[in-house]
Design an enzyme around this catalytic site. Structure first.
Site, mmCIF file in Angstrom:
data_model
loop_
_atom_site.group_PDB
_atom_site.id
_atom_site.type_symbol
_atom_site.label_atom_id
_atom_site.label_comp_id
_atom_site.label_asym_id
_atom_site.label_seq_id
_atom_site.Cartn_x
_atom_site.Cartn_y
_atom_site.Cartn_z
ATOM 1 N N LYS A 111 11.059 -6.788 2.965
ATOM 2 C CA LYS A 111 10.487 -5.569 3.540
ATOM 3 C C LYS A 111 11.472 -4.910 4.502
ATOM 4 C CE LYS A 111 5.802 -7.271 2.902
ATOM 5 N NZ LYS A 111 4.684 -8.042 3.478
ATOM 6 N N GLN A 161 1.863 -10.404 8.415
ATOM 7 C CA GLN A 161 2.150 -11.137 7.185
ATOM 8 C C GLN A 161 1.124 -12.242 6.964
ATOM 9 O OE1 GLN A 161 4.642 -10.420 4.869
ATOM 10 N NE2 GLN A 161 3.537 -11.930 3.671
ATOM 11 N N ASP A 211 -1.183 -1.603 5.595
ATOM 12 C CA ASP A 211 -1.590 -2.563 4.570
ATOM 13 C C ASP A 211 -2.936 -2.206 3.957
ATOM 14 O OD1 ASP A 211 0.043 -4.525 3.601
ATOM 15 O OD2 ASP A 211 -0.487 -6.044 5.078
#
Length: 356
Positions: free
Chosen positions: A116, A160, A183
Site C-alpha cells: 500500500k 490493517q 476502507d
C-alpha cells in the site's frame, strides 16, 4: 489459511464445502461505481484465453472465456488517480494523505502495508504509518486513530486487519471518522449502502473493485440474475448490495444454503468470495455467465519453488469452457483492491477540500 486445510476442504462435496466455508464471517464510486476519472472502454486491451485479439463483446461458440484483466485495469486506474492528484496539487496545493495502522508483526499484514505504501508513492499520495506491538492495548490504537481523525493532512485512515484477539474489532473500526473511512467498513457507510436513496461516502475496496471490473468491461448488470457466494462483511455482503443497487436480482449462497450448485447455475453473474480453493466447478456455471473470482487460496504444488500456488474459488480451466468472461487468479480482483483504496483516498481529499 494453511494449504493442508484448503486441500481437505476441496475433497468435500460441494454442499459440504460451502457449509464449512461460508459460516458467519470473522470480519477479515462514487456510488455509480466509477473511479475518480472514467476511462473509455475502447482504450482497454481485452485478452482471451484462446485469442489475445478478441473483443469482449460477443463470444464465438468455439472460443474460451474472455479474461477480465484486473492487473491491466488497476494500472489504468492508478494512472488516472496520479493525474488527478497532480491536478489537485497544482490547483489548490493539496496532496491526499493515507494513514495506516498496523498492530503486530504478521508477515502477510506487513506485506500488505508495504504494498500500500509503495502504491501511494507511485501515484503521489502521502503515506503515514504507525506500527504497534502485538500486546499493545486497544486504547493505544484508539489514541492513534483519534490523532489521525484530527490531522488535516490525513484524508484516509486504514486499520490493517486482522487485529490481535484481545482487541474488539468493532470498537476500533467504529472509531475511524466516517469522512476518512476509505476502507468503507464504518457501519454508517454500510448502512447507507444498504438503503435506497442513500449513498455511502466510501464503498469497501474489494467489492468496489469487482463492480469496477464489470463496468469497465461493459458487462450489463441491470435485470441480470447475480449469485454471490459468501456473505462476509468485507466482500460478500457489500458486493451483494452493490449488485442490487445496480438493479440485478441477487441471491446469496452461504452455510445454510441448500442446493448451492443449482442456485449458482442460474446466475448470469457469479461473484465467489468463499475462500475455498476450486469450490465452484464448471457444472455450477450457466453457459455464457460472467465469473468474478475473489478467492486467493494457496494449494500445495511440489513443482512450485514456493511449494504452493495460488488458485481461486472457481476451478479455472473448467469455468473457461463455459463462462463468457472470467477473472483469473492471480491477476483479477486482487490488483483492484489497492487501486480502489487509492481512488477512495483521492475522493476523500476532493470531498474534504471541495475540489471538483
Amino acid at each position: 489459511m494453511a494449504s493442508s486445510i484448503l486441500s481437505s476442504r476441496c475433497s468435500l462435496s460441494p454442499a459440504a464445502a460451502v457449509a464449512r466455508a461460508l459460516g458467519p464471517p470473522r470480519m477479515t464510486l462514487d456510488c455509480r461505481f466509477q473511479s475518480s476519472v472514467p476511462m473509455p472502454l475502447g482504450s482497454m486491451a481485452v485478452r482471451s484465453v484462446a485469442s489475445r485479439n478478441s473483443s469482449l463483446s460477443g463470444v464465438a461458440p468455439e472460443t474460451s472465456a474472455k479474461i477480465i484483466d484486473g492487473k491491466l485495469v488497476s494500472g489504468q486506474i492508478k494512472d488516472e488517480v496520479a493525474a488527478e492528484i497532480a491536478r489537485m496539487k497544482d490547483t489548490i496545493g493539496i496532496v491526499p494523505g493515507l494513514a495506516v495502522i498496523l498492530v503486530g508483526s504478521r508477515k502477510d499484514s506487513q506485506t500488505y502495508v508495504r504494498n500500500k505504501k509503495k502504491a501511494c508513492k507511485a501515484v503521489g499520495i502521502n503515506s503515514y504509518e504507525v506500527n504497534l506491538p502485538e500486546d499493545c492495548t486497544e486504547e493505544e490504537v484508539l489514541k492513534h486513530i483519534a490523532n489521525f481523525n484530527d490531522d488535516s493532512s490525513v484524508h484516509g485512515i486504514l486499520v490493517q486487519l486482522p487485529l490481535p484477539r484481545h482487541m474488539k474489532e468493532e470498537n476500533i473500526l467504529n472509531a475511524v471518522s466516517i469522512e476518512k473511512d476509505v476502507d468503507g467498513f464504518h457501519p454508517l457507510n454500510i448502512g447507507r449502502l444498504a438503503m435506497q436513496g442513500r449513498d455511502p461516502l466510501f464503498v469497501p475496496c474489494t467489492p468496489k473493485g469487482c463492480m469496477e471490473l464489470l463496468h469497465r468491461y461493459d458487462i450489463e448488470i441491470k435485470g441480470k440474475r447475480a449469485v454471490v457466494i459468501g456473505r462476509s462483511n468485507i466482500v460478500g455482503m457489500p458486493v451483494a448490495l452493490l449488485l442490487q443497487k445496480a438493479n440485478a436480482t441477487v441471491s446469496m449462497v452461504h452455510s445454510y444454503t441448500k442446493n448451492p450448485e443449482q442456485i449458482t447455475s442460474q446466475a448470469d453473474i457469479i461473484v465467489s468470495a468463499a475462500g475455498v480453493a476450486n469450490l465452484v466447478r464448471g457444472s455450477w456455471i450457466k453457459p455464457g455467465a460472467v465469473v468474478i473470482d475473489v478467492g486467493i487460496n494457496p494449494v500445495d504444488d511440489a513443482e512450485s519453488p514456493r511449494g504452493y500456488r495460488l488458485v481461486g474459488d472457481v476451478r479455472y480451466e473448467e469455468a473457461c469452457e463455459v463462462a463468457s468472461a472470467i477473472t483469473p487468479v492471480p491477476g483479477g480482483v486482487g490488483p483492484m483492491t489497492i487501486a480502489m483504496l487509492l481512488s477512495n483516498t483521492l475522493e476523500s481529499a476532493k470531498r474534504i477540500h471541495n475540489f471538483k
